[in-house]
Motif scaffolding. Structure first.
Motif, PDB file in Angstrom:
ATOM      1  N   TYR A  56     114.755  89.025  56.695  1.00 41.81           N
ATOM      2  CA  TYR A  56     115.032  87.691  56.127  1.00 41.81           C
ATOM      3  C   TYR A  56     114.210  86.577  56.765  1.00 41.81           C
ATOM      4  O   TYR A  56     114.351  85.416  56.380  1.00 41.81           O
ATOM      5  CB  TYR A  56     116.529  87.363  56.283  1.00 41.81           C
TER       6      TYR A  56
ATOM      7  N   TYR B  74     126.606  83.667  49.101  1.00 40.32           N
ATOM      8  CA  TYR B  74     125.808  83.081  48.022  1.00 40.32           C
ATOM      9  C   TYR B  74     126.498  83.303  46.686  1.00 40.32           C
ATOM     10  O   TYR B  74     127.194  84.304  46.500  1.00 40.32           O
ATOM     11  CB  TYR B  74     124.396  83.694  48.014  1.00 40.32           C
TER      12      TYR B  74
ATOM     13  N   ARG C 261     122.435  85.095  44.191  1.00 42.62           N
ATOM     14  CA  ARG C 261     122.183  86.486  44.592  1.00 42.62           C
ATOM     15  C   ARG C 261     121.160  87.170  43.688  1.00 42.62           C
ATOM     16  O   ARG C 261     120.373  87.975  44.150  1.00 42.62           O
ATOM     17  CB  ARG C 261     123.496  87.283  44.558  1.00 42.62           C
TER      18      ARG C 261
ATOM     19  N   ARG D  44     117.803  85.153  46.273  1.00 42.48           N
ATOM     20  CA  ARG D  44     117.936  85.954  47.485  1.00 42.48           C
ATOM     21  C   ARG D  44     117.190  87.278  47.302  1.00 42.48           C
ATOM     22  O   ARG D  44     117.125  87.820  46.208  1.00 42.48           O
ATOM     23  CB  ARG D  44     119.415  86.245  47.775  1.00 42.48           C
TER      24      ARG D  44
END
Lengths: 462, 462
Positions: free
Chosen positions: A253, A292, A297, A301
């Motif tokens: 991430y 989220y 999502r 993401r």
């Protein structure tokens, strides 16, 4: 108040039947890129386009060779050096289609019914890129000039992952030089909510192969002391995730651009409810990182999905083997500023570090693509928003697409320009499916919006 | 010292050429049970056997129907009621075989070379069960009588999992009534180490199917909020094991009979070294429950293996889907006193209890079989040991087979008699493989051992 776009808009309305006729001509050419038997039709389509563009008064209209299917190109640079240049990208190739797939009418004989055109390629992408050609025509036929310079790049390999487009762009950087790129190859949920896609996810697609014994073993003779490659694969994949459904690969991430409060608020406008998601997919419950929203999502993401897993016996009945191998295809959808090569290295290194000692593990990159994230507060984006408001009649939403169109990142990176994705399709148009269709109302509104967009771009301070 | 078996043993030596000729006759019949085209050959084989047994003076020699391929049966009960009765089980069907599989000589034209017979079925199982017929013949031709009663049951479906044998046994319990069953359908490592298999593992074979969305989804549009069925399957399978490689299903080990110190010592005699295991399988390292030796792990302990796993895209290149389903075939090899039905219930209940909420999980029983564990201190087992010592020339080892032959447990349970597995093959005979072969020396020693075994059984106190 009159504006420069009034006459072109009137022209587009009064020539709607001619435009529709031209779209029908295009749709009758089965320009299927995946099937080598249609290579001649692909070329015929490219030649039709070059000829059509030349006939409208564009310069340099030509079919240009690539290592695969050709590109159709043309430009109109009459607005002069002090005006911006727009690069229009589209693709003239289509997905395969045949009656036996479930078409009600022949896929390459367009039919109009209830205000919709049924044909392969109607919305993806012939009907959508034609909008920009007809917008330019509407200026040229009414005023002899458009407010900005326009370059039109139409490729014939989008449906087979554009293998030759990046080399083509690299080889023609000067020709394609522009200030902004506009692409119409996406869609909106409902006609009252036009959508500008300002982000697409990238891709890192890999294959993991676990090898154990040199051939399938009798599970009775060797079971209990042999690490089953299927189990080793299960153990590896299991360790890629945390219990909260986030991805456990160290560093994964690190380069994810954090959503601002503004961005989150904007995504909230196109919120997907749990019920909508369940209805659309058939899943019994939702899943994912609960920090989220659902929309976040599936678009903002990064993900890691199993696209395929296989090993051993999958036929009927029992076969009592320890398989020699087990494999999986895994892919990450990436978001800005994640780099697919770096993500691949992180995944490979981590998988190798957790590989059990009683098997051998190979990790191989299958495909990759950069994510694209275009700031929606760029003047070219805001101009698109105003164009929708004036030309379409509704204020658009800025959306993040969850899918991947690698060419968007390539144009953005190679030409160093913003890419504005103004989709004129509907989510329900059935692209890639039987009975693909396209709304004539969307076509007309699209042309008017594209007309206004050229005017809005010309007004931007330079 | 002379014994009752001396003359029969001499007969068997002096008639070796005739015996070999008869074996060749059997091997020329391609009695392949799996291929319906060979049903006629299967029947021809059964008829040959019934006729041959009748010709040797056995009674009740006949081909008996089942719902599938027939059984060949015959009996000689001349030893009288006060003598024990031996049931000889064998199978006359063979695995498929064709030159293109890699045979050097035609599989149904037996060839003798370097003391070995090359032909499909030579060791599995025609050459092995013929031993018992020739042992009985050797008594009948020299003394007009054998020391015990003999019943011979030869089935034609062993290579297709004996689907009709249990019903046949149940329907003919009286006819098959005996004091001990002897089966020669297993093997030894080296000729100097004859092996009596006193244990086989049972089987609980199941299929787990995980369902997520109603159809494959675009991983870009839905990835991040959809529980991937492949991942859910991985999570489920991962939780079936403990970190020490034991099985985590509650109650799984409850009915496992603990190995005694004697049994562990006996298994130690046929120890498999790590190097032998790696050479034989090609695995880079061993795996399993380190509280047990390698031999114990592959024979005396229960297992849980992935026999197959599949879901999504396994073709070339990337396909970016979330698969609608993912499945696995799992099987447990069971040891005494584990019950396959109980184990299935434990596995099903546990899997259902750990199934993630965002998918649906189905668990289905595919096949099952009971483990067989025959105490090696039974008089019938010890008699077999003495028979090897006298007839073969070496003291045998008692071994536990890791595989499963459900008919062994069925005979043991339905007829309530011990089953003595006296294998006369070599591990290297290539059964089920091209160029299957059988050592003539083993055949000869086998007949003499079988002759002695009948005598040893007759001597047992009743």
């Amino acid at each position: 108040m009159t504006s420069q776009s009034d006459l072109p808009r009137q022209y587009s309305r009064s020539h709607a039947e001619k435009f529709r006729h031209e779209l029908f001509e295009m749709l009758r050419i089965p320009s299927i890129s995946a099937d080598p038997n249609y290579a001649g039709e692909i070329r015929r389509m490219a030649e039709w386009l070059a000829s059509h563009l030349g006939g409208l008064g564009l310069d340099n209209a030509q079919v240009m060779e690539t290592a695969g299917h050709p590109v159709a190109y043309a430009e109109w640079l009459g607005a002069g050096m002090d005006k911006p240049t727009v690069l229009v990208y589209g693709h003239y190739d289509v997905m395969p289609a045949a009656m036996e797939d479930g078409w009600v009418t022949p896929p390459f004989e367009p039919v109009e019914k209830d205000g919709k055109i049924y044909a392969r390629g109607a919305t993806d992408d012939k009907g959508q890129f034609l909008i920009h050609i007809k917008a330019l025509e509407s200026y040229l036929k009414t005023q002899g000039a458009a407010p900005v310079n326009v370059k039109i790049l139409l490729e014939g390999e989008e449906e087979i992952s554009s293998p030759n487009l990046t080399p083509f762009i690299k080889a023609n950087l000067n020709m394609l030089k522009a200030d902004v790129c506009v692409i119409s190859d996406s869609s909106m949920r409902i006609i009252e909510e036009p959508a500008i896609t300002h982000s697409l996810r990238g891709m890192c697609y890999l294959e993991v192969e676990v090898e154990g014994p040199r051939q399938d073993l009798h599970s009775g003779f060797w079971g209990g002391a042999t690490h089953n490659p299927g189990l080793a694969l299960v153990e590896i994949i299991g360790k890629l995730y945390n219990p909260d459904h986030t991805i456990a690969v160290p560093g994964f991430y690190d380069d994810v651009v954090t959503l601002t409060a503004d961005e989150r608020a904007m995504l909230e406008k196109v919120a997907l409810t749990e019920e909508m998601f369940k209805d659309a997919t058939g899943v019994p419950a939702l899943w994912g990182d609960e920090n989220y929203s659902i929309r976040e999502r599936v678009s903002a993401r990064p993900t890691l999905d199993i696209n395929g897993i296989w090993g051993g016996w999958s036929g009927p009945g029992p076969k009592t083997i320890i398989p020699a191998k087990a494999s999986a295809k895994l892919s990450s959808r990436l978001v800005g500023d994640q780099d697919p090569d770096k993500i691949f290295e992180l995944l490979k290194k981590y998988i190798e570090s957790i590989a059990p000692p009683a098997v051998k593990v190979k990790v191989r990159l299958v495909a990759k693509g950069n994510p694209a994230l275009i700031p929606f507060d760029l003047p070219e984006m805001q101009a698109a928003s105003r164009a929708y408001e004036r030309g379409w009649g509704y204020v658009p939403v800025f959306t993040r697409g969850g899918g991947s169109i690698p060419v968007v990142a390539d144009i953005h990176n190679l030409l160093q320009i913003p890419v504005v994705m103004m989709g004129y399709g509907l989510d329900t148009d059935g692209l890639h499916s039987p009975n693909e269709h396209y709304s004539l109302e969307m076509f007309q509104r699209g042309i008017e919006t594209a007309i206004v967009y050229l005017e809005e771009l010309a007004r931007l301070p330079r």
